[in-house]
Design a protein around this motif. Structure first.
Motif, short mmCIF file in Angstrom:
data_model
loop_
_atom_site.label_atom_id
_atom_site.label_comp_id
_atom_site.label_asym_id
_atom_site.label_seq_id
_atom_site.Cartn_x
_atom_site.Cartn_y
_atom_site.Cartn_z
N TYR A 122 45.07 15.40 42.33
CA TYR A 122 44.55 15.40 43.69
C TYR A 122 44.61 16.80 44.32
CZ TYR A 122 44.39 14.84 48.73
OH TYR A 122 44.08 14.99 50.06
N LEU A 123 45.74 17.47 44.17
CA LEU A 123 45.89 18.80 44.77
C LEU A 123 44.94 19.80 44.14
CD1 LEU A 123 49.78 18.96 45.13
CD2 LEU A 123 48.08 18.54 46.92
N SER A 124 44.69 19.64 42.84
CA SER A 124 43.73 20.53 42.18
C SER A 124 42.32 20.29 42.70
CB SER A 124 43.77 20.31 40.67
OG SER A 124 45.03 20.65 40.14
N ALA A 125 41.96 19.03 42.87
CA ALA A 125 40.63 18.71 43.40
C ALA A 125 40.47 19.23 44.82
CB ALA A 125 40.40 17.20 43.35
N LEU A 126 41.52 19.10 45.62
CA LEU A 126 41.44 19.56 47.01
C LEU A 126 41.32 21.08 47.08
CD1 LEU A 126 41.64 19.08 50.05
CD2 LEU A 126 44.14 19.12 49.81
N SER A 127 42.16 21.78 46.33
CA SER A 127 42.11 23.24 46.38
C SER A 127 40.79 23.76 45.83
CB SER A 127 43.28 23.83 45.58
OG SER A 127 43.23 23.42 44.23
N SER A 128 40.27 23.14 44.78
CA SER A 128 38.98 23.56 44.22
C SER A 128 37.86 23.35 45.22
CB SER A 128 38.69 22.80 42.94
OG SER A 128 39.68 23.04 41.95
N SER A 129 37.91 22.23 45.94
CA SER A 129 36.87 21.95 46.93
C SER A 129 36.92 22.95 48.08
CB SER A 129 37.04 20.53 47.47
OG SER A 129 36.88 19.58 46.44
N LEU A 151 39.67 10.08 46.86
CA LEU A 151 40.60 10.33 45.76
C LEU A 151 42.04 10.33 46.27
CD1 LEU A 151 41.20 11.11 42.82
CD2 LEU A 151 40.85 13.51 43.48
N GLY A 152 42.25 10.90 47.45
CA GLY A 152 43.59 10.90 48.03
C GLY A 152 44.08 9.51 48.38
N VAL A 153 43.17 8.67 48.89
CA VAL A 153 43.55 7.28 49.20
C VAL A 153 43.98 6.54 47.94
CG1 VAL A 153 42.69 5.05 50.03
CG2 VAL A 153 42.10 7.15 51.26
N ILE A 191 51.19 13.19 49.55
CA ILE A 191 49.74 13.13 49.37
C ILE A 191 49.07 12.48 50.58
CG2 ILE A 191 47.90 12.21 47.92
CD1 ILE A 191 49.54 14.48 46.66
N ALA A 192 49.68 11.44 51.13
CA ALA A 192 49.10 10.75 52.28
C ALA A 192 49.04 11.66 53.50
CB ALA A 192 49.89 9.49 52.59
N ILE A 193 50.07 12.48 53.70
CA ILE A 193 50.06 13.40 54.85
C ILE A 193 48.95 14.44 54.69
CG2 ILE A 193 51.36 15.24 55.97
CD1 ILE A 193 53.89 13.58 55.43
N ILE A 194 48.84 15.01 53.50
CA ILE A 194 47.77 15.99 53.27
C ILE A 194 46.41 15.34 53.45
CG2 ILE A 194 46.71 17.49 51.54
CD1 ILE A 194 49.49 17.88 50.34
#
Length: 208
Positions: free
Chosen positions: A43-50, A78-80, A152-155
């Motif tokens: 998830y963090l990789s997808a978020l940072s890439s986006s 994806l985060g949910v 993850i939920a907070i982010i």
């Protein structure tokens, strides 16, 4: 004869089964931790890439809005899914640790000296092991607050708030910043409230 059998201690097949179960529970608990790490990293990789891609898209007029409309909701979903699954793995881990705690409690009864080598987890003298004690977490409403799922939920909640704040600022209120900030804060708070209520319900079912 029955009294002598009890005094002789557990049978060899029983001890073999208990030790095997102990090993299986330890392996399963380790698997939940590995899965949590993998899903969080994805998830963090997808978020940072986006976010990096959004920076490049902002350099091209007319590209930022459609790209953000496609990428950010996808990352949010994806985060949910990730946070929901991380709650499941956390609950599974507590269940496995509960099984290990029961076995450790049985180990302490095998010999008067056994209590020196099998310390209690988060339990006072005379009480049974607490599975959450092995995680240095006290049982109660805040037991799941510092889990990987909560991170993850907070982010993800912040992401949802920012997205709706930008949408409100650019399309709904004609660049009215206070209204956009209010929408973003309410959205983030609502996402986190729903998540923490869900997580509390799931962990509460384990602590009963």
């Amino acid at each position: 004869m029955e009294a002598e059998s009890r005094d002789a201690g557990p049978s060899a097949p029983l001890m073999s089964a208990i030790v095997t179960e102990h090993f299986v529970l330890q392996s399963a608990a380790g698997t939940t931790v590995s899965e949590a790490i993998g899903r969080s990293s994805l998830y963090l990789s997808a978020l940072s890439s986006s976010l990096i891609a959004l920076g490049f898209a902002a350099q091209t007029p007319g590209l930022l809005s459609p790209f953000a409309a496609a990428a950010l909701p996808t990352v949010f979903l994806l985060g949910v899914f990730t946070s929901a699954r991380l709650v499941d793995t956390g609950v599974q881990n507590v269940l496995y640790l509960s099984g290990i705690a029961r076995i450790r409690g049985y180990y302490r009864t095998l010999d008067p000296e056994a209590a020196r080598y099998f310390a209690r987890w988060g339990a006072s003298e005379g009480e049974t092991d607490d599975a959450l004690g092995s995680l240095a977490v006290k049982s109660g409403p805040l037991a799941g607050l510092f889990t990987a799922a909560s991170v993850i939920a907070i982010i993800n909640g912040v992401l949802a708030g920012v997205c709706l704040a930008l949408l409100t600022y650019n399309l709904v209120t004609d660049h009215h910043l206070p209204a956009a900030l209010a929408v973003g804060l309410v959205t983030a708070a609502a996402c986190l409230t729903v998540f923490f209520r869900y997580q509390h319900h799931r962990y509460l079912s384990v602590q009963r």
